[in-house]
Design a protein around this motif. Structure first.
Motif, mmCIF file in Angstrom:
data_model
loop_
_atom_site.group_PDB
_atom_site.id
_atom_site.type_symbol
_atom_site.label_atom_id
_atom_site.label_comp_id
_atom_site.label_asym_id
_atom_site.label_seq_id
_atom_site.Cartn_x
_atom_site.Cartn_y
_atom_site.Cartn_z
ATOM 1 N N GLU A 5 0.854 -1.192 0.000
ATOM 2 C CA GLU A 5 0.000 0.000 0.000
ATOM 3 C C GLU A 5 0.890 1.243 0.000
ATOM 4 O OE1 GLU A 5 -2.632 2.276 3.396
ATOM 5 O OE2 GLU A 5 -1.543 0.440 3.862
ATOM 6 N N LEU A 6 0.543 2.253 -0.808
ATOM 7 C CA LEU A 6 1.305 3.495 -0.842
ATOM 8 C C LEU A 6 0.855 4.427 0.277
ATOM 9 C CD1 LEU A 6 1.609 4.412 -4.638
ATOM 10 C CD2 LEU A 6 3.387 3.550 -3.096
ATOM 11 N N VAL A 7 1.842 4.932 1.009
ATOM 12 C CA VAL A 7 1.578 5.877 2.090
ATOM 13 C C VAL A 7 2.316 7.172 1.783
ATOM 14 C CG1 VAL A 7 1.218 4.040 3.788
ATOM 15 C CG2 VAL A 7 3.486 5.063 3.533
ATOM 16 N N ALA A 8 1.836 8.257 2.372
ATOM 17 C CA ALA A 8 2.489 9.551 2.202
ATOM 18 C C ALA A 8 3.781 9.578 3.018
ATOM 19 C CB ALA A 8 1.553 10.667 2.647
ATOM 20 N N VAL A 9 4.831 10.105 2.420
ATOM 21 C CA VAL A 9 6.103 10.283 3.109
ATOM 22 C C VAL A 9 6.256 11.771 3.396
ATOM 23 C CG1 VAL A 9 8.619 10.080 2.920
ATOM 24 C CG2 VAL A 9 7.144 8.255 2.048
ATOM 25 N N TYR A 10 6.678 12.078 4.607
ATOM 26 C CA TYR A 10 6.803 13.458 5.070
ATOM 27 C C TYR A 10 8.258 13.788 5.361
ATOM 28 C CZ TYR A 10 1.747 13.981 5.805
ATOM 29 O OH TYR A 10 0.394 14.085 5.623
ATOM 30 N N SER A 11 8.567 15.086 5.407
ATOM 31 C CA SER A 11 9.863 15.527 5.892
ATOM 32 C C SER A 11 9.801 15.565 7.422
ATOM 33 C CB SER A 11 10.178 16.926 5.357
ATOM 34 O OG SER A 11 9.300 17.880 5.948
ATOM 35 N N ALA A 12 10.950 15.745 8.046
ATOM 36 C CA ALA A 12 10.979 15.873 9.508
ATOM 37 C C ALA A 12 10.200 17.100 9.961
ATOM 38 C CB ALA A 12 12.427 15.941 9.996
ATOM 39 N N ASP A 13 10.039 18.081 9.068
ATOM 40 C CA ASP A 13 9.308 19.314 9.375
ATOM 41 C C ASP A 13 7.808 19.192 9.179
ATOM 42 O OD1 ASP A 13 11.724 20.585 9.972
ATOM 43 O OD2 ASP A 13 11.970 21.289 7.910
ATOM 44 N N GLY A 14 7.339 18.047 8.681
ATOM 45 C CA GLY A 14 5.904 17.838 8.535
ATOM 46 C C GLY A 14 5.319 18.158 7.173
ATOM 47 N N GLU A 15 6.170 18.265 6.170
ATOM 48 C CA GLU A 15 5.689 18.523 4.807
ATOM 49 C C GLU A 15 5.676 17.229 4.014
ATOM 50 O OE1 GLU A 15 4.611 21.560 3.785
ATOM 51 O OE2 GLU A 15 5.015 22.239 5.833
ATOM 52 N N TRP A 31 9.870 9.220 7.690
ATOM 53 C CA TRP A 31 8.861 10.051 8.326
ATOM 54 C C TRP A 31 7.546 9.887 7.587
ATOM 55 C CZ3 TRP A 31 8.721 12.611 12.793
ATOM 56 C CH2 TRP A 31 9.931 12.899 13.430
ATOM 57 N N HIS A 32 6.481 9.734 8.336
ATOM 58 C CA HIS A 32 5.142 9.605 7.768
ATOM 59 C C HIS A 32 4.160 10.267 8.730
ATOM 60 C CE1 HIS A 32 5.643 6.213 10.501
ATOM 61 N NE2 HIS A 32 4.319 6.127 10.592
ATOM 62 N N ALA A 33 2.893 10.210 8.390
ATOM 63 C CA ALA A 33 1.877 10.813 9.255
ATOM 64 C C ALA A 33 0.812 9.787 9.565
ATOM 65 C CB ALA A 33 1.251 12.035 8.582
ATOM 66 N N ALA A 34 0.173 9.998 10.692
ATOM 67 C CA ALA A 34 -0.958 9.164 11.079
ATOM 68 C C ALA A 34 -2.006 10.053 11.720
ATOM 69 C CB ALA A 34 -0.528 8.073 12.050
ATOM 70 N N SER A 35 -3.239 9.660 11.545
ATOM 71 C CA SER A 35 -4.340 10.313 12.234
ATOM 72 C C SER A 35 -4.712 9.457 13.428
ATOM 73 C CB SER A 35 -5.548 10.460 11.309
ATOM 74 O OG SER A 35 -5.244 11.379 10.286
ATOM 75 N N ALA A 36 -5.047 10.126 14.522
ATOM 76 C CA ALA A 36 -5.420 9.433 15.756
ATOM 77 C C ALA A 36 -6.673 10.098 16.298
ATOM 78 C CB ALA A 36 -4.284 9.518 16.768
ATOM 79 N N ILE A 37 -7.699 9.303 16.547
ATOM 80 C CA ILE A 37 -8.970 9.831 17.012
ATOM 81 C C ILE A 37 -9.276 9.268 18.389
ATOM 82 C CG2 ILE A 37 -11.404 10.185 16.477
ATOM 83 C CD1 ILE A 37 -9.184 8.752 13.813
ATOM 84 N N LEU A 38 -9.466 10.171 19.337
ATOM 85 C CA LEU A 38 -9.861 9.807 20.690
ATOM 86 C C LEU A 38 -11.387 9.811 20.713
ATOM 87 C CD1 LEU A 38 -8.608 9.249 23.525
ATOM 88 C CD2 LEU A 38 -9.023 11.677 24.011
ATOM 89 N N VAL A 39 -11.989 8.645 20.848
ATOM 90 C CA VAL A 39 -13.449 8.543 20.845
ATOM 91 C C VAL A 39 -13.926 8.650 22.282
ATOM 92 C CG1 VAL A 39 -15.430 7.117 20.231
ATOM 93 C CG2 VAL A 39 -13.398 7.148 18.758
ATOM 94 N N TRP A 64 -6.524 5.364 20.916
ATOM 95 C CA TRP A 64 -6.703 6.142 19.699
ATOM 96 C C TRP A 64 -7.071 5.209 18.560
ATOM 97 C CZ3 TRP A 64 -6.153 11.381 20.294
ATOM 98 C CH2 TRP A 64 -5.450 11.819 21.411
ATOM 99 N N ALA A 65 -8.131 5.519 17.843
ATOM 100 C CA ALA A 65 -8.394 4.850 16.567
ATOM 101 C C ALA A 65 -7.561 5.611 15.544
ATOM 102 C CB ALA A 65 -9.880 4.940 16.218
ATOM 103 N N GLY A 66 -7.153 4.967 14.496
ATOM 104 C CA GLY A 66 -6.417 5.716 13.486
ATOM 105 C C GLY A 66 -5.459 4.864 12.704
ATOM 106 N N GLY A 67 -4.681 5.545 11.887
ATOM 107 C CA GLY A 67 -3.739 4.831 11.054
ATOM 108 C C GLY A 67 -2.915 5.771 10.208
ATOM 109 N N VAL A 68 -2.104 5.174 9.365
ATOM 110 C CA VAL A 68 -1.158 5.896 8.527
ATOM 111 C C VAL A 68 -1.898 6.615 7.394
ATOM 112 C CG1 VAL A 68 0.821 5.594 6.979
ATOM 113 C CG2 VAL A 68 0.683 4.288 9.105
ATOM 114 N N VAL A 69 -1.463 7.841 7.133
ATOM 115 C CA VAL A 69 -2.033 8.641 6.040
ATOM 116 C C VAL A 69 -1.555 8.061 4.713
ATOM 117 C CG1 VAL A 69 -2.105 10.936 4.989
ATOM 118 C CG2 VAL A 69 -2.135 10.706 7.491
ATOM 119 N N GLY A 70 -2.504 7.754 3.847
ATOM 120 C CA GLY A 70 -2.188 7.196 2.541
ATOM 121 C C GLY A 70 -1.663 8.250 1.580
#
Length: 169
Positions: A5-15, A31-39, A64-70
């Protein structure tokens, strides 16, 4: 989700700087990103135990529900998708909480934290969640203070940030 699966790759600065397979991202510690949801429901949060076959932090607890940003996906879209996939929750407003970054055991992550309020039925995704239930926030604090209670390291960073911000209110 598979390793191809392809995921978004980020810089250390968050871009966002590109994309890679999930397998490559994990192997190279990109470096990558993930979303985390506190239900939340009142003073309770939904806490679950991850399945034993997860690619990172298998068999441990998380709140946290969530996962890696595609690849091509925003953290917001990821949060909505993951909330629906993991807990069967749709159509609820997401409240942005904070963004934090961490490098935990070679996992380099920008974590986009959200909150969702939910009093309905939770339908867990059995391929990712072994079990789950509601826990009072005070009980969660007590359990987190016990180093023997297995908890996802980046989830621990995020909930500690949540608690810190709650005290500052």
């Amino acid at each position: 989700m598979g390793g191809d699966e392809l995921v978004a790759v980020y810089s250390a600065d968050g871009e966002v700087v590109g994309s890679a397979t999930r397998r490559r991202m994990r192997a190279e510690g990109l470096w990558h990103a993930a979303s985390a949801i506190l239900v939340r429901s009142g003073n309770r949060v939904f806490v679950h135990r991850r399945t034993d076959d997860k690619d990172v932090f298998p068999g441990v607890h998380d709140c946290w529900a969530g996962g890696v940003v595609g690849a091509g996906e925003t953290p917001w879209d990821c949060a909505e998708r993951e909330l629906a996939e993991e807990l069967g929750i749709t159509g609820v407003p997401l409240v942005p909480l904070f963004t934090t970054s961490a490098d935990v055991d070679g996992t380099r992550i920008h974590l986009y934290a959200y909150e969702a309020w939910w009093d309905g039925e939770v339908v867990i995704q059995e391929s990712e969640i072994a079990s789950g239930g509601w826990m009072d926030l005070d009980e969660l604090r007590v359990r987190l203070a016990d180093p023997a209670w297995p908890f996802v390291p980046d989830g621990r960073i995020a909930i500690e940030e949540f608690f810190r911000r709650e005290l500052d209110r």
